[in-house]
Design a protein around this motif. Sequence first.
Motif, PDB file in Angstrom:
ATOM      1  N   MET A 195       0.874  -1.173   0.000  1.00  0.00           N
ATOM      2  CA  MET A 195       0.000   0.000   0.000  1.00  0.00           C
ATOM      3  C   MET A 195       0.914   1.227   0.000  1.00  0.00           C
ATOM      4  N   PRO A 196       1.443   1.575  -1.180  1.00  0.00           N
ATOM      5  CA  PRO A 196       2.489   2.593  -1.236  1.00  0.00           C
ATOM      6  C   PRO A 196       2.000   4.035  -1.169  1.00  0.00           C
ATOM      7  N   THR A 197       0.689   4.242  -1.139  1.00  0.00           N
ATOM      8  CA  THR A 197       0.181   5.618  -1.101  1.00  0.00           C
ATOM      9  C   THR A 197       0.446   6.263   0.267  1.00  0.00           C
ATOM     10  N   ARG A 198       0.998   7.462   0.245  1.00  0.00           N
ATOM     11  CA  ARG A 198       1.171   8.210   1.496  1.00  0.00           C
ATOM     12  C   ARG A 198      -0.179   8.810   1.876  1.00  0.00           C
ATOM     13  N   ILE A 199      -0.642   8.507   3.079  1.00  0.00           N
ATOM     14  CA  ILE A 199      -1.927   9.029   3.550  1.00  0.00           C
ATOM     15  C   ILE A 199      -1.663  10.185   4.507  1.00  0.00           C
TER      16      ILE A 199
END
Lengths: 367, 367
Positions: A7-11
Amino acid sequence: MNLQFFMPTRIIMGEDCILKNADALYKLGKKALIVTGSKSAKINGSFSDVTNTLDVNGQEYAVFDKVMANPTIDCVYEGAAYAKKENADFIIAIGGGSPMDAAKAIALLACQDIPRENLFSGEYEAKVLPMAFIPTTAGTGSEVTQYSILTNDAARTKTTLAAPFLFPDVSFLDSKYMEALSKVTTINTAIDALSHSVESFLSVRSNTLTEVLALESIGIIVKQLENLKNFTLTREDRSQLLYASTLGGMVIAHTGTTAVHSMGYSLTYFKAIDHGRANGLLLTEFMKLVEKLRPDKIKTLLVKMGYTSLLELESIIFELLGDTESITVEELESYSDIAIKAKNIPNGIVAPTREELLNIYRAVFKV
Amino acid sequence: MNLQFFMPTRIIMGEDCILKNADALYKLGKKALIVTGSKSAKINGSFSDVTNTLDVNGQEYAVFDKVMANPTIDCVYEGAAYAKKENADFIIAIGGGSPMDAAKAIALLACQDIPRENLFSGEYEAKVLPMAFIPTTAGTGSEVTQYSILTNDAARTKTTLAAPFLFPDVSFLDSKYMEALSKVTTINTAIDALSHSVESFLSVRSNTLTEVLALESIGIIVKQLENLKNFTLTREDRSQLLYASTLGGMVIAHTGTTAVHSMGYSLTYFKAIDHGRANGLLLTEFMKLVEKLRPDKIKTLLVKMGYTSLLELESIIFELLGDTESITVEELESYSDIAIKAKNIPNGIVAPTREELLNIYRAVFKV
């Protein structure tokens, strides 16, 4: 133990998180294409937060605000052509699932020429424009998935374009953008998120880690169902729903969805029933089918929800969704024929037969 | 709700996961530098799984097997020079925390010239060789963090090099490599993982999502404490510990650690006390201090653990760790002087004073 997690998306979540994290946009490129719908982003404040931040950063932008609900293949090719014409080197998506899903396909098509007949083939390079996503509904989870779901007239349903490089680089979660949402949209999107987390939990690909996150998401949404009914949502309640819907996105990014989504797509395609509502209508009937073969999994869900039976969940969901639409048996037969071909069907721990799909439809629409 | 989450490492867990996911290594480059210690990777089967996979993939490799426990700055500069000499274009780390932490610094230094005095400054480009990590202990969590912790003789402690691009690209988790571990190492690393998750939970930077993951990790490790005591660990038990330690890494990647780590570094630097053991010795005394000011947080931890008081946790930890070392008050005074300067101290929801650090040390070592 077998497990995969990616889950490489930066939140980045919080009030005014775009303005407070301007550098996260700055590093994406020189000129943005803002992909959005025609109206809501301008009303709820997200559009101006983005453009103000770009101005502060000294970044240029162009706007593609033609994304309709359930975006078409034409729409994403048009958006990609516009991105190229404007020399945009990154994409900012603002909106619900439709602009976000469209934005992923636009980010892909702006980088490489893919003939329409190959769009869903997955046969292309790992090249895509950098993407920042700003959800303005709390339902789709698209801000943390690699999925772009488009209306596919050739297949008369919605089809998913998926690739590991389609995860957004960064997603900004600010629940203030949801305060302008109507009660109906708030309910439909919340139920969509609930459906994602439940379906993920009931997927053959669910694992220990996705189950922890799915249960967390489910617990939060169920706690908000009464607030949804009364439509008494504080900003913190909205934040909880947004967080839960992002968790729902994180888990379906790993597991995909199940028969509920396959069946729902026909309701949306042929009857224009909102996507979240369509899932909500079908969810508990599918869970009843699963319960027959895997009562253990349904029991775990019910414990987390604080219910003793699926009827309790069904009762509150239908109270929220109101009367069901009128659909004929012949129509439901044809939807079953379409749904049974979907990849999501065998992705459930219980894979319904075509007859079972029809029975679920008939039970929901009481025909 | 404020929350940030970023964990870009692809996690692949399962028996023979390297061999079964050869493509995940293939895409990293043409020639690997395998960074490891002198022995254990060759004994536990991980080294041959990696080299067999590289052979199948037609990828070349060189081996740097000089990483010692608590790796030094000299070691990582030597490794980086070797990577350049061998024209390695990606790094594979195999081992416990020491090879993995060293490998991150080597991946960085192989790409850019950084003078020694700037190594911990963070002032360098976001350029690093791609990295695949294979943990062979279940404790450090380094396989999913952006931290490289090196022995820093100038500061007479261990110092952390951290950058968002130091996350490994992929980590392979296979608990069969842990079956060769001694009882002492198994205990020390498990307690290290427990300490990571507890410290993360007690960090000022913990958030809803890291807390969910930390509690999950803690619950799993505490369930294994009896098995650790009897050293009756099945492969599934080993998998559970490995999964829990990776969760521990995921959460400290977001929150960092607390006074426990700051204090433990002196025990390791001056007394060669194993890192995990050092944390374990200090953990419950720190938790007692936190309990005075934030009983709510300790209560949540105890409920998850199934204990009614910290004394129960203390009792089992010291049963596992055995007799404490002999250390003088003067030594503990000087360790307190060093620890109070560490960044981890104000990172706890309770930030001990220098006197409180000394009191913790004295309580642990009974002087």
